[in-house]
Structure formats: C-alpha cells, structure tokens
Design a protein around this motif. Sequence first.
Motif, short mmCIF file in Angstrom:
data_model
loop_
_atom_site.label_atom_id
_atom_site.label_comp_id
_atom_site.label_asym_id
_atom_site.label_seq_id
_atom_site.Cartn_x
_atom_site.Cartn_y
_atom_site.Cartn_z
N ALA A 199 0.86 -1.18 0.00
CA ALA A 199 0.00 0.00 0.00
C ALA A 199 0.90 1.23 0.00
N LEU A 200 0.35 2.34 -0.47
CA LEU A 200 1.11 3.59 -0.57
C LEU A 200 0.20 4.76 -0.23
N THR A 201 0.72 5.69 0.57
CA THR A 201 0.05 6.98 0.77
C THR A 201 1.02 8.06 0.31
N HIS A 202 0.64 8.77 -0.74
CA HIS A 202 1.52 9.75 -1.37
C HIS A 202 0.88 11.13 -1.24
N TYR A 203 1.52 12.00 -0.45
CA TYR A 203 0.99 13.33 -0.20
C TYR A 203 1.40 14.29 -1.30
N SER A 204 0.55 15.29 -1.51
CA SER A 204 0.81 16.30 -2.53
C SER A 204 2.11 17.04 -2.23
N GLU A 205 2.75 17.50 -3.28
CA GLU A 205 4.07 18.12 -3.15
C GLU A 205 4.03 19.64 -3.03
N HIS A 206 2.92 20.26 -3.43
CA HIS A 206 2.87 21.73 -3.37
C HIS A 206 1.41 22.18 -3.30
N PRO A 207 1.12 23.25 -2.56
CA PRO A 207 -0.27 23.73 -2.45
C PRO A 207 -0.91 24.10 -3.78
N ARG A 208 -0.11 24.49 -4.77
CA ARG A 208 -0.71 24.92 -6.04
C ARG A 208 -1.46 23.80 -6.74
N PHE A 209 -1.15 22.55 -6.40
CA PHE A 209 -1.82 21.43 -7.04
C PHE A 209 -3.21 21.17 -6.45
N ARG A 210 -3.51 21.76 -5.29
CA ARG A 210 -4.82 21.65 -4.63
C ARG A 210 -5.25 20.19 -4.45
N ALA A 211 -4.29 19.37 -4.08
CA ALA A 211 -4.55 17.95 -3.80
C ALA A 211 -4.09 17.64 -2.38
N ALA A 212 -4.78 16.73 -1.72
CA ALA A 212 -4.36 16.29 -0.39
C ALA A 212 -3.38 15.13 -0.53
N TYR A 213 -3.84 14.02 -1.05
CA TYR A 213 -2.98 12.85 -1.21
C TYR A 213 -3.72 11.80 -2.04
N ILE A 214 -2.97 10.81 -2.49
CA ILE A 214 -3.54 9.62 -3.10
C ILE A 214 -3.13 8.44 -2.25
N THR A 215 -4.04 7.53 -2.02
CA THR A 215 -3.74 6.32 -1.26
C THR A 215 -4.06 5.10 -2.11
N LEU A 216 -3.11 4.19 -2.21
CA LEU A 216 -3.26 2.95 -2.95
C LEU A 216 -3.29 1.80 -1.95
N PHE A 217 -4.25 0.89 -2.10
CA PHE A 217 -4.41 -0.20 -1.14
C PHE A 217 -5.10 -1.37 -1.83
N PRO A 218 -4.85 -2.59 -1.36
CA PRO A 218 -5.41 -3.75 -2.05
C PRO A 218 -6.85 -4.04 -1.63
N ILE A 219 -7.64 -4.44 -2.61
CA ILE A 219 -8.95 -5.06 -2.37
C ILE A 219 -8.94 -6.35 -3.17
N GLY A 220 -8.78 -7.47 -2.49
CA GLY A 220 -8.59 -8.72 -3.20
C GLY A 220 -7.31 -8.67 -4.00
N ALA A 221 -7.41 -8.99 -5.29
CA ALA A 221 -6.23 -8.96 -6.16
C ALA A 221 -6.06 -7.62 -6.86
N ARG A 222 -6.96 -6.65 -6.60
CA ARG A 222 -6.90 -5.35 -7.25
C ARG A 222 -6.16 -4.35 -6.39
N MET A 223 -5.54 -3.37 -7.05
CA MET A 223 -4.97 -2.21 -6.34
C MET A 223 -5.94 -1.05 -6.53
N ARG A 224 -6.53 -0.63 -5.44
CA ARG A 224 -7.51 0.44 -5.46
C ARG A 224 -6.84 1.76 -5.12
N ALA A 225 -7.31 2.85 -5.69
CA ALA A 225 -6.78 4.18 -5.40
C ALA A 225 -7.91 5.11 -5.00
N ASN A 226 -7.71 5.87 -3.95
CA ASN A 226 -8.58 6.99 -3.58
C ASN A 226 -7.73 8.25 -3.65
N PHE A 227 -8.19 9.24 -4.40
CA PHE A 227 -7.45 10.47 -4.64
C PHE A 227 -8.29 11.63 -4.17
#
Length: 400
Positions: free
Chosen positions: A187-215
Amino acid sequence: MREFDVAIVGAGLAGSIAAAMLARAGHAVAVIDAAKTYPDDFRVEKFDGEQMRVLARTGLSDIVLASSTLDRSVWVTRLGFLAEKRLSDQHGFDYGRLVNTLRAAIPPSAAMMHAKVTAIANSPKLQRLTLSTGETIEARLAVLATGLNESLRASLGIGRIELERCQSITFGFDMEPAQAASFPFRALTHYSEHPRFRAAYITLFPIGARMRANFFVYRRLDDPWLRRFRDAPEATLEAVLPSLARFTGPLRIVGPVKMRPVDLCVTEGYVQPGLVLVGDAFGTACPAAGTGARKALVDIERLCNGYVSRWLATPGMDVDKIGAFYADPEKQESDRRSLALARTTRAMAVDPGFFWGLRRWLQLGATRARWTRNLVRAALSGTVGNTPYDAPARPPRQSA
C-alpha cells in the motif's frame, strides 16, 4: 398497524450495523430501505485500525474482516520524498458488497421493508412512519440513517447548516503497473508536493487482487480540471503528483473513475422526541480527513450499546432521553475531531502560507525520524531484512 421497538430508516453501513446490533439484543426492529440489494456505491472503501476497534464493540468486526483485505504494510511519501515504511492495519473493501454482507447478518427476527419513508410523525410516545407502499407502522424510536437525503429531515423541521460547499472531492479507481508485474509495495500513501496542485494525497491499497486508489482534491465543481481528470486521468494525475511515478513506476488507471464531492454540513433542531440521527444524516465529514467512517461507527456503537436498551426499559421517548445520546462525551469528541481534522487536512494541503509550509516540512521530519527509530530497533532486535521498516525496494525502472 405493525408496532416495533425501533424503526431504522436507511440500510447502508450505519443502518445495517444498527439493525444487526439491536435485533441481536432482542428488540423488535423494522429496517426500511428501498433497495432489496444495496447497489454498487462509491463511499467508504477502507477501515483503519482505530475504526476496526470501534467496530469490534459492535460485535460485527468478524464480518468486516472476512469481507476485506488487510494491507499489512504501507509506504508513506511526503513532499516528494519517501518518508516512511511501516506496518499497517487498514482493511480495504467494496462498499456495496460489505453492506450486503452486513445486511445478511441482521437476524431474521427483524422486519426488512423495501420501501421509502414518505413521512414521520414523531412524539414522546410513539413514532408513526408512512411508507411508499401505503403501509403505516409505529415504533417507540426512529433512527434516521438516511445519509444525505434531505426530504425527511426537512419535513421534521431539522435544518442543515452548510459550513463549506464542496469541501473536497474524492476520486476512486483501480490501478495497475504499466510495465512491471506488480507494485513494489502493499500500500502507498503519497501526499501532494505543493499547495498549487490543490490535492491532499492519493492512497493505494489492495482489495482482493486489485490495487484500489482513492485520490482527494480540493476543487470547485465548475473547475475545468475535473473534466480533464475524467478524460485523461493518467496524464492529469502525473501533472499534479509529479513524483508519484518514482515510487509506483509507470502506471495505468483501469476501469471507471468515480467521483464524489462532499459538502461539510451540520444540523440544527435535531433534538426531537422519539427520533435520532446518525452518520451523515446528523453531519457530514470530509473523506480526505479519514474520519467519516469512524464518526458513523461511533454514533452507532454509542447509541446501540449505551442508550437504546435503557430507553426502551422505561416508558416514553422524550427529548431528555434523546438529548443524552447527543451529549455523549465520546460522540461529541468524535464530532469535534472530525470537523477539526477536515479543516487542518485542507490547510495542510492548499494553504501556501509560511506556517503551513513549515508544518509540512516538520511533518516530513517527524515521519522520517519515526522510520529511523524503527529501523534502529529492528537492527538491535536482529530482524533487519524481515520487516517493512527496511530500506525500500527499488521502484520499477521506467523504460526509455
């Protein structure tokens, strides 16, 4: 006219858990929801360890464990740097499938009614619910687990206060490596690199055999960026999270991209005889802050373990009884924490000021210090090479 101890309006996550708990406790329960099978819905997709501990107090955690995938370890990146690898106890799941599994756990003694509630007449003694089928039922207590549905709340004179329109927007999609056989992490939690991108983070995590992402992003619904992301998600994702590929390698978004905007709202006029609001029906939470599921779980656990049986043991269902639930210290702390984290998480992501910029760098330093401490402990215990605290594997090499 059928009579019940408790009528639960809405059988999503909160309503299904409440129905299972109260029916198991021996109460006469009616569950009213229009859908015979809960549809595929983009809502909560994982519980963390803290949420699982609250869920354990409901007696239903085994069902969630059997219906979810444990990530076991996670990489955390901040400001473009790998900040930490650590053990993790997050459980990923498909929301609709989990709700249907929880519905199946409701004892057969509960009456499942596939209808909509068109009106509620509440009083200190009995609550009369009119259904879309034409039937009318009575219950001593009505629990509204109706999510964002406004009609019933408005008909009862319960107001909605909007604190922030479009507080955040969440995207959900599946991902896979474009060139490698698998990602180099569980699993991975990747935080935004700069405020100008207006993003908090993306998190990747497994559900069964799939890699799910919430952004999670902070944009207005009329922002042209949203259409660009829906039309070209990989390119748009790379533009706002430019260092993500350093840790994932080239990646590909597969399947549909789902989007869910959330307004930050609270209610007023909710202390009424015979009526309780839980979860989003009481007040929304920002998904980027990660408190929405816990807030709903705390509502249900405190209500069903702490109050309903005691209320039903004595006559009446007046505002003194109902008010005791809303004044519950754990519930109030959960609500306060949810609102505070919603504001802090947003400021950490998008505020360009010196104070929040300094906090972002301090958080990177604190996370790296924790990782270093765990590496030292692993070395002293002789477990280096066998824990997720070890130096990260080299990300998949990008092709020329």
